[in-house]
Design an enzyme around this catalytic site. Structure first.
Site, PDB file in Angstrom:
ATOM      1  N   GLU A 249       0.905  -1.459   8.271  1.00 21.93           N
ATOM      2  CA  GLU A 249       0.026  -0.378   8.715  1.00 21.93           C
ATOM      3  C   GLU A 249      -0.060  -0.238  10.236  1.00 21.93           C
ATOM      4  O   GLU A 249       0.276   0.804  10.800  1.00 21.93           O
ATOM      5  CB  GLU A 249      -1.381  -0.617   8.139  1.00 21.93           C
ATOM      6  CG  GLU A 249      -2.451   0.343   8.624  1.00 21.93           C
ATOM      7  CD  GLU A 249      -2.190   1.760   8.185  1.00 21.93           C
ATOM      8  OE1 GLU A 249      -2.150   2.652   9.055  1.00 21.93           O
ATOM      9  OE2 GLU A 249      -2.021   1.992   6.979  1.00 21.93           O
TER      10      GLU A 249
ATOM     11  N   ASP B 261       0.301   3.450   6.082  1.00 22.70           N
ATOM     12  CA  ASP B 261       0.609   3.133   4.687  1.00 22.70           C
ATOM     13  C   ASP B 261       0.371   4.297   3.725  1.00 22.70           C
ATOM     14  O   ASP B 261       1.296   4.934   3.258  1.00 22.70           O
ATOM     15  CB  ASP B 261      -0.204   1.916   4.244  1.00 22.70           C
ATOM     16  CG  ASP B 261       0.462   0.596   4.627  1.00 22.70           C
ATOM     17  OD1 ASP B 261       1.698   0.536   4.596  1.00 22.70           O
ATOM     18  OD2 ASP B 261      -0.246  -0.360   4.939  1.00 22.70           O
TER      19      ASP B 261
ATOM     20  N   GLN C 164       0.778  -1.235   0.000  1.00 23.60           N
ATOM     21  CA  GLN C 164       0.000   0.000   0.000  1.00 23.60           C
ATOM     22  C   GLN C 164       0.811   1.287   0.000  1.00 23.60           C
ATOM     23  O   GLN C 164       0.505   2.206  -0.773  1.00 23.60           O
ATOM     24  CB  GLN C 164      -0.961   0.022   1.202  1.00 23.60           C
ATOM     25  CG  GLN C 164      -1.892   1.222   1.195  1.00 23.60           C
ATOM     26  CD  GLN C 164      -2.937   1.212   2.276  1.00 23.60           C
ATOM     27  OE1 GLN C 164      -3.607   2.208   2.505  1.00 23.60           O
ATOM     28  NE2 GLN C 164      -3.097   0.095   2.943  1.00 23.60           N
TER      29      GLN C 164
ATOM     30  N   GLY D 136      -8.660  19.917  20.047  1.00 28.81           N
ATOM     31  CA  GLY D 136      -8.116  21.158  19.513  1.00 28.81           C
ATOM     32  C   GLY D 136      -8.636  22.387  20.227  1.00 28.81           C
ATOM     33  O   GLY D 136      -8.652  23.477  19.671  1.00 28.81           O
ATOM     34  N   GLY D 137      -9.098  22.220  21.456  1.00 27.80           N
ATOM     35  CA  GLY D 137      -9.636  23.348  22.196  1.00 27.80           C
ATOM     36  C   GLY D 137     -11.116  23.568  21.950  1.00 27.80           C
ATOM     37  O   GLY D 137     -11.718  24.475  22.521  1.00 27.80           O
TER      38      GLY D 137
END
Length: 418
Positions: free
Chosen positions: A140, A169, A17, A248-249
């Site tokens: 992976e 991958d 992959q 993220g806040g």
């Protein structure tokens, strides 16, 4: 229609992959990508997870569209000679063999430079050359665990969890693609080729950069206020798993909608955005929360976050995920349905945009696959079927000046397949 990478010749020595994902995008955008495969065997994914006996598996077709295929035994003197000729005429060579495989084949970076000083050599490995794990075979989920994704994914009372997305991958292949295109621009200025290396561990860590950020914050202040663990559960000395927290806040969570008892994807992702709190409170039927000091600041809401989520679930109990999102979008609430793969496969918008396409295959017939996730105003890539094993062998050898008699002799010697 002219494509940006037309005229760029790529030798594709990749399998599975990570490498094929990189070279497939090069092919989509116009490069002439030649996949070099073992005679009679080819890329291992041709036979993995087959759904139609005798046909290339979807694992292969999904990662190798728009390419050509040459069967070549590079262990023979004749095969090595053919490869040398191909290298001399190529712009890019990409490989993701195990560590040292190209050297053992007789095609080290130094040898490649001798043959073609302008060639750009791209390589994907599990770990960096200086890593103590550089000899590990990597796939992976190995890469996801080594790069920090698994340790920060899942719930705090459960084990590390790998993602369904190909962070190890395809992500590594796309990082390599950026490097190859950058090197092409550099070659236009300098005339020199160069070696581009991507470690899967590095590529995963690059996508986990906000978690690395959180490690530094945690070591400085001892807590992470946007995680569900704050303020009641406490923190250790490593970034914890945060379930479905936004990270993220902007606090968020996956919430139940009508039908969740029988449909494992009857959910939406709901984000409590600070700057949109008044409208969010109005949308879910609690306009009074907009000015309530128990709710009207991010810090105050953190103490009641799961109470808020429970209230939102009560509000959505009689709404499907689509109905809930249709209401919330009017209030600018960041949200989305949790789409199943079946829903995405038949999504009319994705089909119209070319994100999902159907193509014709000589053996399989029509099959569904991904199209370009990147959209251009100047062109739209046409996705064509993956090649049959060795489909272009005669074409390639003829282009190198071999006569039909010589090609027949190569077949007799098993340099190429019959």
């Amino acid at each position: 229609m002219s494509l940006p990478l037309e005229g760029i010749k790529v030798l594709d020595f990749t399998g599975v992959q990570a490498g094929p994902a990189c070279t497939q995008l090069l092919a989509w955008y116009g490069a002439d990508v030649l996949k070099i495969e073992r005679p009679g065997v080819g890329d291992i994914t041709r036979s993995q997870l087959r759904d139609i006996p005798g046909a290339d598996a979807l694992y292969f077709t999904t990662l190798n569209s728009n390419k050509k295929s040459l069967e070549l035994n590079t262990k023979t003197p004749e095969g090595k000679k053919i490869l040398e000729e191909l290298i001399k005429g190529a712009d890019i060579l990409v490989e993701n063999f195990g560590p040292g495989a190209m050297d053992r084949m007789g095609f080290s970076w130094e040898r490649i430079q001798e043959l073609n000083p302008g060639l750009i050599f791209g390589s994907v490995k599990g770990f960096g050359e200086n890593s103590r794990y550089s000899d590990l075979k990597t796939y992976e989920n190995v890469a996801q665990c080594a790069g920090g994704a698994a340790s920060t994914t899942g719930f705090w009372d459960g084990p590390p969890t790998v993602s369904g997305g190909a962070l190890g991958d395809s992500n590594s292949g796309y990082h390599l693609l950026i490097g190859l295109l950058t090197a092409l621009i550099d070659r236009q200025k300098t005339g020199r080729g160069q070696k581009i290396s991507v470690a899967m561990q590095d590529a995963v860590l690059n996508l986990c950069r906000v978690k690395l950020r959180d490690q530094s914050r945690l070591e400085r202040v001892g807590y992470l206020e946007e995680y569900p663990q704050y303020p009641n559960m406490g923190f250790g000395d490593v970034v914890p798993r945060g379930g479905n927290a936004g990270g993220g806040g902007q606090p968020g969570w996956v919430l139940k909608c009508k039908g969740w008892e029988n449909d494992p994807n009857a959910y939406i992702y709901f984000t409590v955005q600070d700057q949109n709190w008044a409208r969010t409170a109005e949308a879910i039927g609690h306009p009074e929360w907009a000015n309530d000091p128990e709710y009207n600041t991010a810090q105050a809401r953190q103490l009641h976050l799961f109470e808020i989520f429970e209230e939102i679930e009560r509000w959505m109990a009689d709404k499907t995920k689509y109905e809930a999102v249709d209401v919330l979008r009017k209030y600018d609430v960041p949200c989305a349905p949790v789409f199943s793969m079946k829903e995405l496969a038949y999504d009319p918008d994705l089909r119209e945009s070319g994100t999902i396409v159907e193509v014709d295959h000589k053996v399989r017939g029509k099959y569904l696959t991904v199209g370009s996730p990147i959209k251009f105003s100047g062109f739209k890539p046409e996705i064509t079927a993956s090649p049959i094993l060795g489909e272009h062998t005669d074409e390639v050898l003829t282009g190198l000046g071999y006569t039909p008699e010589q090609i027949a002799e190569l077949r007799a010697k098993k340099v190429v397949s019959a």
